[in-house]
Design an enzyme around this catalytic site. Structure first.
Site, short mmCIF file in Angstrom:
data_model
loop_
_atom_site.label_atom_id
_atom_site.label_comp_id
_atom_site.label_asym_id
_atom_site.label_seq_id
_atom_site.Cartn_x
_atom_site.Cartn_y
_atom_site.Cartn_z
N GLU A 67 0.85 -1.20 0.00
CA GLU A 67 0.00 0.00 0.00
C GLU A 67 0.88 1.23 0.00
OE1 GLU A 67 -2.80 0.01 3.21
OE2 GLU A 67 -4.24 -1.20 2.10
N ARG A 88 -1.90 10.44 0.21
CA ARG A 88 -3.33 10.78 0.31
C ARG A 88 -3.59 12.27 0.45
NH1 ARG A 88 -5.62 6.12 4.43
NH2 ARG A 88 -5.34 4.47 2.91
N ARG A 141 -0.93 9.03 9.48
CA ARG A 141 -0.86 7.59 9.67
C ARG A 141 -0.38 6.89 8.40
NH1 ARG A 141 -5.71 3.56 8.80
NH2 ARG A 141 -6.07 5.14 7.23
#
Ligand SMILES: Cc1cc2nc3c(=O)[nH]c(=O)nc-3n(C[C@H](O)[C@H](O)[C@H](O)COP(=O)(O)OP(=O)(O)OC[C@H]3O[C@@H](n4cnc5c(N)ncnc54)[C@H](O)[C@@H]3O)c2cc1C
Length: 568
Positions: free
Chosen positions: A140, A313, A409
């Protein structure tokens, strides 16, 4: 406007309640430990405590399978592959955290993580396996090794929750555990020294455990999850109303890193009126080759970042916000049509099904998406055993701030955090009780004002937070948010003629309100951009910004703010 002095003035003017208005408890019971919440963190804590302490009471607001855990798609990160290492996982976590991670807690997370995931397997969690029977490990964003264990393709959280709930069901009749569902923790009880010694709760039940009651205990473990309901749209479920953070604040516990909120870029956009929990479309879909188009059909991410749609992100979310403004739209489009129906169905069965239920075919339609609140890196300050700054009070999982996430995170580290630190907190509590610490004490009435915000104010607070403290913030938007929040309770009473009465919606909205105020104060004080906190007026990180903003409530209900250096 001088941003620094305005932020400090705004912080100084805030007053928050030190307790929630509620009826006196009509029943009471006692236990050694109360665990509040039944996501990965609460279930793990309760299972580890059961049999190690005399009695544990597990409370959950709705049913055992509630919370964000059950919705987690991607997986759980741990260095399980022989070609991977704890050191590499550590490094990726620190990079994602933008210089604000607590390095000791990161060491604990990554080094104890593999053993905790293996225990989860021993508890019955069925991870996806390859032809040789080994756990399949995916990659990821932000990870430099394949270390994401997943289940059911994109249904990892549901499988973890199923396995842990099944374990709880097996011990449910054990005299050492009492499970109370549909039980909303209202407030924490404190003794004359300020130590936490229990909690009040409201149970929608039958028989003796009904209505407002009190549970007295040696220790309380908060495992209440995230803060999604502070925002108009979020991937978090309805229970994510920040009850744990607000309750901890009311008893004087420290909260930190509140300004670091992760906004997931690809959340299904269902129109301007859509609110509440919305469908997440995992970044693994972009990992497989889906891309983003603006409403005019331009693939805008290629000019923003070398990794295009696979940029971090926050980069994708900010670019989307800019592109939406440039095209006068409130969404962009995700194009996965070229991946083919068969592949999408096989690889992403849950997402395909959820999109279908919302009227979209993954292989045929452009999917409207917009950033929405997803994860909170900050929370209740704890040490490496889940101990908060108030004796008797522990916090684990997303509601806690161990410092492992720093400013942002790393993907799939949050389920792991819940597992690792819930285990450590439970072992610590059991050892403390065995050693004669954590005495039983009597609650006293806490000084300070009781407050209640009308449930009718919730959507207004959510709009204020979305506009003022969303993916892109600046001094003006934060100041406006704090001014609007300061007026919320009075405004709602005056304008809508709604009087708040102590009940579930009011308690939740009061918690949303208190946490919204604290988060807005923290965001206005951080005059830089870092991780999950992006300020359009201070777009770069600064050297001076390498500290944590810590908040607590004093006896008069004023927010105390401190800057604390990061533990290396
Ligand atoms: C859509 C989605 C996808 C995600 N994907 C991933 C992923 O792939 N990998 C990953 O690591 N993380 C992922 N996350 C994040 C991760 O799921 C959460 O951070 C994690 O599950 C939090 O676990 P928790 O036990 O702390 O809280 P939760 O699972 O949120 O549980 C909180 C519990 O507290 C209860 N509760 C709350 N308030 C009260 C109260 N007042 N009284 C009693 N009970 C209360 C709730 O009912 C619930 O049972 C995802 C999150 C979402 C929403």
């Amino acid at each position: 406007m001088n941003p620094t002095s305005t932020a400090q003035d705004d912080a100084r003017q805030v007053r928050l309640a030190r307790k929630l208005a509620a009826p006196d408890p009509g029943w009471s019971t006692s236990a050694d430990v109360i665990v509040i919440g039944s996501g990965v963190a609460g279930l793990t804590a309760a299972l580890e405590l059961c049999g190690r302490v005399g009695k544990v009471v597990l409370l959950t607001k709705t049913v055992l399978s509630s919370g964000s855990t059950v919705w987690a798609q991607g997986g759980i990160a741990a260095a399980l592959d022989p070609t991977d290492s704890v050191a590499a996982h550590r490094e990726d976590t620190l990079v994602a955290g933008g210089g604000l991670c607590d390095e000791h807690c990161v060491d604990v997370l990554v080094s104890e993580g593999p053993a905790r995931v293996r225990e989860l397997v021993a508890r019955g969690a069925l991870f996806d396996r390859d032809d040789d029977g080994e756990i399949m490990l995916g990659l990821e964003g932000g990870h430099h090794a394949s270390r994401i264990a997943h289940a059911g393709g994109d249904a990892t959280g549901a499988e973890i929750s199923r396995a842990l709930v099944a374990q709880i069901e097996q011990v449910r009749d054990h005299p050492g555990i009492e499970v109370i569902e549909h039980a909303q923790m209202i407030d924490l009880l404190t003794d004359e020294s300020g130590r936490v010694c229990g909690a009040t709760l409201h149970v929608v039940g039958e028989g003796t455990r009904d209505g407002v009651g009190a549970v007295h205990a040696r220790a309380v473990v908060l495992a209440t999850g995230g803060i999604g309901q502070l925002y108009t749209s979020s991937t978090n479920p309805p229970q994510a109303t920040a009850d744990g953070l607000a309750a901890a604040l009311r008893v004087g516990a420290e909260l930190a890193d509140l300004e670091f909120v992760q906004f997931h870029p690809t959340v299904l956009w269902l129109g301007a009126g859509a609110k509440g929990q919305l469908t997440l479309i995992s970044e693994a879909v972009r990992g497989e080759g889906a891309y983003l188009l603006d409403v005019d059909g331009t693939r805008f991410m290629r000019s923003v970042h070398p990794l295009a749609e696979l940029a971090p992100r926050d980069v994708v979310s900010h670019a989307m916000v800019r592109q939406m403004a440039a095209t006068g739209s409130d969404h962009v489009l995700l194009d996965a049509r070229h991946l083919g129906g068969q592949f999408l169905q096989q690889r992403f069965p849950t997402i395909t099904e959820r999109l279908h239920a919302a009227g979209f075919e993954f292989d045929n339609d452009l999917i409207p998406v917009a950033p929405a609140q997803h994860f909170h890196s900050g929370g209740i300050v704890t040490d490496d055993h889940g101990r908060t700054t108030v004796p008797g009070l522990y916090a684990v999982g997303e509601c806690a701030c161990t410092g492992v996430h720093g400013a942002n995170r790393l993907a799939s580290n949050s389920l792991l955090e819940g597992l690792v630190f819930a285990h450590r907190a439970a072992r610590d509590i059991a050892a403390q009780i065995d050693g004669g610490a954590l005495p039983i004490t009597r609650p006293v009435e806490r000084s300070g004002n009781a407050g209640l915000v009308a449930g009718a104010a919730r959507s207004r607070i959510q709009r204020v937070m979305t506009t003022g403290t969303g993916a892109v913030r600046d001094a003006q938007s934060l100041h406006n948010a704090l001014v609007a929040l300061r007026n919320v309770p009075a405004d709602v009473h005056l304008r809508e003629d709604v009087l708040a009465s102590p009940q579930s919606a009011e308690w939740e909205t009061s918690n949303i309100f208190a946490t919204a105020v604290a988060l807005s104060v923290a965001a206005s004080l951080r005059e830089e951009s870092r991780g999950g906190h992006f300020r359009a007026d201070f777009p770069e990180p600064t050297e001076a910004g390498r500290h944590r903003i810590v908040l607590s409530l004093d006896e008069a209900g004023a927010l105390r703010t401190q800057r604390r250096s990061v533990t290396m």
